[in-house]
Design an enzyme around this catalytic site. Structure first.
Site, mmCIF file in Angstrom:
data_model
loop_
_atom_site.group_PDB
_atom_site.id
_atom_site.type_symbol
_atom_site.label_atom_id
_atom_site.label_comp_id
_atom_site.label_asym_id
_atom_site.label_seq_id
_atom_site.Cartn_x
_atom_site.Cartn_y
_atom_site.Cartn_z
ATOM 1 C CB CYS A 178 0.432 1.837 4.128
ATOM 2 S SG CYS A 178 -1.241 1.199 3.900
ATOM 3 C CB CYS A 190 -0.924 -0.038 1.227
ATOM 4 S SG CYS A 190 -1.675 1.525 1.658
#
Length: 389
Positions: A54, A51
């Site tokens: 993230c 991600c």
């Protein structure tokens, strides 16, 4: 004296770097026990290794002193990969479907507040303050909605908080929000498109009724493309039985051909089946369907090729199939070279035993990442392991 000055500077620098959020390095049951003992909420950064947002939170927000001061004082902090180890079961328990998701959990293991996405320092601290205030927690907001609250900003905020973990409730919130709107702005359209996942949703009627307003913001062909995707998502959902893990092929083909050609329907069905097989960890089926699907890569984007090549690296062990993945990664690099697909190529070469090419592409990936300010730590670990062999 000079040595002391240098030491002091290094010490101050180290202290500055250590001011961010301190995450617990233990299992979730121990974190729960600590939270209960200290009468604190748990903050969980629910992330996935692939991600992008993230990683940006780790790089830009978590290390900030103000963020660390607030979170370390008020929460027991946990950082958990939702696709590995105990994170898999936690993702199911807490209905984590998008990354990054931020969970605020009490000592009994109950979620009291949640939100998601990349956010700047100020908003990230505000989320934490909301979690600590019972009047602003998600459960309270839901009660306020059920009591009839119609304030547009309240409804927009609540829809955003629930869209990816409670789609049915979020659709009700958005239905009330859009019923009170006479004109749509860009944010409204984005929210409506994100929330309308099925033709069975009440939002689909809103999507159809407000076509004239939506196409003032989006081109008509994009509206039609979204409409097609909504219909397709509905058919896919109805075609698959999650309990038996069986597909109703006849239903899918009959319904899909109402708005696309047979060839399109077959290709989409194969792609969807491959994705489901991967999710169900039926790797042999995933492997076969994907190889069939990507025999011709000429019209496939660099990003998509990199994605399937990485999936093969992570899940497939057959060397002949991994050679196919190397070809996909090479084609991805030819179309648009970047740190991600060169890293994929390096890892694939390493997995099939070609250490020389693995080093070459790992070095290239690190170089590209550093030139664009991206995190190259994982590739650097790979490179280091290759250099000592």
């Amino acid at each position: 004296m000079k040595k002391l000055t240098i030491f002091s500077a290094l010490f101050i620098g180290a202290m500055t770097l250590a001011q961010g959020i301190k995450f617990e390095d233990t299992n979730f049951s121990s974190i729960l026990a600590k939270a209960k003992k200290e009468n604190k909420l748990i903050f969980v950064d629910a992330y996935a290794s692939w991600c992008g947002p993230c990683k940006l939170m780790v790089k830009n927000v978590f290390p900030q002193k103000a963020v660390g001061d607030y979170y370390n004082s008020n929460f027991v902090n946990a950082k958990i990969d939702m696709e590995k180890g105990e994170g898999v079961d936690l993702a199911k328990k807490y209905n984590v479907k998008a990354f990054p998701t931020y969970l605020f959990i009490d000592g009994n293991g109950e979620v009291v507040h949640r939100t998601l996405g990349y956010v700047e320092e100020k908003d990230f601290i505000q989320f934490a303050k909301d979690a600590g205030d019972p009047a602003k927690r998600l459960g309270t907001l839901k009660q306020k909605f059920e009591a009839g609250e119609k304030d547009p900003e309240f409804l927009k905020n609540l829809a955003g908080l629930t869209m990816y973990n409670d789609a049915e409730f979020s659709a009700k919130v958005m239905e009330r929000y859009f019923n009170g709107k006479t004109e749509l702005d860009k944010e409204d359209v984005q929210m409506l498109l994100a929330g309308t996942q099925s033709t069975d949703s009440p939002l689909y009627k809103t999507f159809q009724a407000k076509k004239a307003e939506i196409t003032k913001i989006l081109p008509a062909d994009r509206y039609e493309a979204f409409d097609k995707n909504i219909k397709l998502n509905t058919i896919i959902k109805k075609s698959y039985n999650a309990e038996t893990k069986k597909w109703n092929d006849q239903y899918f083909m009959t319904e899909a051909q109402k708005f696309m050609t047979k060839d399109e329907a077959v290709k989409i069905q194969t792609k969807v089946k491959a994705g489901r097989a991967l999710k169900d960890k039926d790797i042999s089926t995933y492997e076969k369907l994907t190889i069939d699907l990507y025999r011709d890569q000429s019209a496939v984007s660099s990003e998509e090729l990199n994605s399937i090549a990485w999936n093969f690296f992570e899940n497939v062990s057959n060397k002949e199939s991994l050679q196919k993945a190397v070809t996909w990664a090479q084609e991805s690099v030819k179309k648009q070279e970047n740190s991600a697909n060169t890293d994929t190529l390096a890892n694939l070469y390493n997995k099939i035993g070609d250490k020389k090419n693995a080093r070459i592409w790992a070095e290239k990936s690190v170089q590209l990442a550093k030139s664009t300010g991206e995190d190259a730590s994982d590739t650097e670990k790979l490179l280091k392991s290759l250099q000592v062999q």
